[in-house]
Write a protein that holds these residues in place. Structure first.
Motif, short mmCIF file in Angstrom:
data_model
loop_
_atom_site.label_atom_id
_atom_site.label_comp_id
_atom_site.label_asym_id
_atom_site.label_seq_id
_atom_site.Cartn_x
_atom_site.Cartn_y
_atom_site.Cartn_z
N UNK A 42 0.91 -1.12 0.11
CA UNK A 42 -0.08 -0.05 0.09
C UNK A 42 0.98 1.42 0.05
N UNK A 43 2.24 1.21 0.57
CA UNK A 43 2.76 2.42 0.73
C UNK A 43 3.89 2.58 -0.39
N UNK A 44 4.21 1.58 -1.05
CA UNK A 44 5.33 1.55 -1.85
C UNK A 44 4.93 0.87 -3.18
N UNK A 45 3.45 0.99 -3.61
CA UNK A 45 3.14 -0.05 -4.42
C UNK A 45 3.74 -0.14 -5.84
N UNK A 46 3.88 0.94 -6.49
CA UNK A 46 4.48 0.73 -7.85
C UNK A 46 6.02 0.02 -7.72
N UNK A 47 6.90 0.25 -6.93
CA UNK A 47 7.84 -0.68 -6.66
C UNK A 47 7.62 -2.12 -6.35
N UNK A 48 6.61 -2.23 -5.53
CA UNK A 48 6.41 -3.60 -5.05
C UNK A 48 5.81 -4.31 -6.37
N UNK A 49 4.93 -3.80 -7.26
CA UNK A 49 4.49 -4.43 -8.25
C UNK A 49 5.53 -4.84 -9.24
N UNK A 50 6.44 -4.00 -9.41
CA UNK A 50 7.53 -4.17 -10.27
C UNK A 50 8.33 -5.31 -9.85
N UNK A 51 8.43 -5.34 -8.54
CA UNK A 51 9.16 -6.52 -7.74
C UNK A 51 8.48 -7.83 -8.00
N UNK A 52 7.21 -7.79 -7.83
CA UNK A 52 6.41 -9.09 -8.08
C UNK A 52 6.61 -9.57 -9.59
N UNK A 53 6.67 -8.66 -10.52
CA UNK A 53 6.72 -9.09 -12.03
C UNK A 53 8.27 -9.62 -12.03
N UNK A 54 9.20 -8.89 -11.50
CA UNK A 54 10.68 -9.47 -11.73
C UNK A 54 10.86 -10.88 -11.04
N UNK A 55 10.22 -10.80 -9.75
CA UNK A 55 10.13 -12.14 -9.25
C UNK A 55 9.37 -13.46 -9.58
N UNK A 56 8.34 -13.16 -10.39
CA UNK A 56 7.63 -14.15 -11.09
C UNK A 56 6.30 -14.28 -9.98
N UNK A 57 6.25 -13.44 -8.92
CA UNK A 57 4.97 -13.47 -8.20
C UNK A 57 5.30 -13.46 -6.75
N UNK A 58 4.43 -12.96 -5.99
CA UNK A 58 4.56 -12.73 -4.37
C UNK A 58 3.77 -13.79 -3.80
N UNK A 59 4.38 -14.96 -3.61
CA UNK A 59 3.74 -16.30 -3.13
C UNK A 59 4.61 -17.21 -2.46
N UNK A 60 4.21 -17.92 -1.63
CA UNK A 60 5.07 -18.80 -0.84
C UNK A 60 5.85 -19.62 -1.61
N UNK A 61 5.51 -19.86 -2.88
CA UNK A 61 6.19 -20.96 -3.58
C UNK A 61 6.94 -20.24 -4.74
N UNK A 62 7.14 -18.99 -4.72
CA UNK A 62 8.02 -18.42 -5.78
C UNK A 62 9.27 -18.54 -5.17
N UNK A 63 10.32 -19.02 -5.93
CA UNK A 63 11.73 -19.11 -5.54
C UNK A 63 12.65 -18.04 -5.71
#
Length: 487
Positions: free
Chosen positions: A460-481
């Motif tokens: 909520x407070x760093x949304x744009x950078x969070x969203x880019x990190x999720x794309x780069x990581x391949x998801x914000x999930x317990x099973x994302x390596x």
């Protein structure tokens, strides 16, 4: 009531904003012209290490030890042992680690600018680098890509830091450990007044240097599956150049925050009631059975007896099928100084044993395996039984295949990492060892979580950078390596 609620929300939002931007202070509104505006490095050393170690203790008990079957909860609604980890679990470590990173950064900057001797400056700069690397490695190992280059810069009003790729973070952590090694190369001890302010080594810079290089080995091994950082070659260089890269040579050199039994530096469990420590958990079958099979002298130092024997309960049981508690943690562990472990000699020996099995170094893995097994026991102040290494359940099998060699190494390393933050979990994610039994009640497809989700407040407070990190990581999930764990 409306005014009170508004004020509470404002404080909470401000605190979260500070944590998410990785900053622990704003510009001082009131400054005393007769005092220094910055803390001197020695005043930050003990408090920063103590805060991280005790937080790590807390979450080792709550999270690591359940995930890794050291103990099993007897509270049916607590599902960490079933691989259910809520996003809210991330907040405590994210906020605490970033807060202390600020203190390590301040320590480095203060050492570089204060009017102490050049040797003292370099000593504190080296210690600050080790502290920062230690904290940042925990953050990135838990979450993957995290704010780094732009983090901890709230004083510059940079409140929405970008996330750095884990590979880039690791490369810079390696660089900082190289720098720390160079700072310590002068091999100068602290001036007498500074020694009591160092709770790790009492000002012994030779040991600090070994700490830094031993931590370097841990992180190099973690990244050794990624050829782009050439970790295997660096492991070999450290091993073959002991004068340039000294590492731990015995248990006494292990890095531990040595707790006292009187405040302020007591164990994180010092004020726990026995029930808080072990009242709603029991040690696991996996944890107890191995120690029983080995006739391990650490067992009575760690566990109580149940019905006259040491026995555990199964992990991952089905919802509603809570087994009765059996052996529990020995209450004396609440004040145990060894639970302040950061990295120990036994762990380093197991790293070298794995390096020998993998061919990173030219050596017999049995030598390091045997030393690691012995050190893991004697670190606890008890002698190793004379027949311990000849026990068929323990003895090194030179004819075993690679999988079984790694299983032997990692199983004993698992016990050497007892209550050491999240290291057992990190090593399991990296290697798949030791092989853990799987209960019928496991969730998450029966798969050990690969990371923790980012704290919700970051979204909520760093949304744009969070969203880019999720794309780069391949998801914000317990099973994302994370990077070092990807094929």
């Amino acid at each position: 009531m409306k005014h009170i609620r508004l004020f509470t929300l404002t404080l909470a939002t401000a605190a979260s904003l500070i944590a998410s931007s990785c900053n622990d202070g704003f510009e001082e509104l009131n400054q005393n012209p007769n005092t220094s505006e910055a803390a001197t490095p020695e005043t930050l050393l003990a408090s920063a290490f103590y805060n991280v170690v005790t937080r790590n203790q807390n979450r080792a008990l709550r999270l690591t030890n359940e995930l890794m079957q050291v103990h099993v909860t007897t509270n049916n609604s607590d599902e960490i042992h079933r691989y259910v980890i809520r996003p809210s679990e991330s907040d405590y470590m994210w906020n605490g680690w970033y807060l202390q990173r600020t203190n390590f950064l301040d320590m480095y900057q203060s050492a570089a600018s204060t009017n102490v001797s050049a040797v003292q400056n370099r000593n504190f700069m080296g210690i600050a680098l080790i502290g920062e690397v230690w904290v940042m490695s925990q953050l990135t190992d838990m979450f993957g890509d995290v704010p780094y280059t732009e983090a901890n810069r709230g004083r510059e009003f940079l409140l929405q830091p970008k996330f750095d790729a884990q590979k880039d973070i690791y490369v810079d952590l390696f660089r900082k450990l190289e720098e720390a090694n160079q700072h310590f190369k002068a091999n100068q001890t602290f001036e007498p007044d500074f020694k009591p302010l160092d709770p790790i080594y009492n000002g012994d810079i030779t040991k600090w240097r070994k700490f830094g290089n031993s931590l370097y080995l841990r992180l190099l091994m973690r990244a050794s599956g990624k050829p782009e950082v050439n970790a295997a070659a660096k492991i070999n260089e450290i091993y073959t150049k002991p004068a340039e890269y000294p590492i731990f040579q015995n248990n006494d050199e292990s890095a531990m925050f040595r707790f006292t039994t009187t405040p302020p530096y007591t164990s994180g469990f010092f004020n726990y009631r026995d029930f808080d420590f072990n009242g709603d958990n029991s040690l696991s079958e996996f944890f107890i059975d191995n120690l029983n099979n080995w006739n391990d002298p650490r067992l009575p130092l760690w566990a109580t007896k149940s019905e006259g024997i040491f026995q555990g309960i199964p992990s991952g049981y089905k919802v509603g099928e809570v087994p009765p508690a059996k052996s529990r943690y020995l209450p004396a562990l609440k004040e145990e100084a060894r639970l302040g472990n950061i990295i120990n000699y036994a762990e380093v020996q197991f790293i070298l044993a794995e390096a020998a099995v993998e061919g990173f170094i030219s050596a017999d893995p049995k030598t390091f395996y045997d030393k690691g097994v012995e050190a893991g026991i004697t670190m606890w102040g008890v002698p190793m039984p004379a027949d311990y290494l000849t026990n068929p359940m323990v003895a090194w099998d030179a004819g075993a295949n690679k999988f079984m060699m790694l299983e032997a190494i990692m199983l004993h390393k698992y016990y050497a990492l007892f209550f050491t933050d999240f290291q057992q979990w990190h090593e399991y994610r990296r290697t798949g060892h030791p092989v853990l039994p799987k209960g019928e009640g496991l969730q998450n497809g029966g798969v050990m979580p690969s990371r923790f989700k980012y704290p919700v407040i970051v979204q909520s407070l760093n949304g744009a950078n969070y969203n880019q990190a999720v794309i780069d990581m391949g998801g914000d999930d317990l099973n994302t390596k994370v990077w070092w764990n990807k094929p």
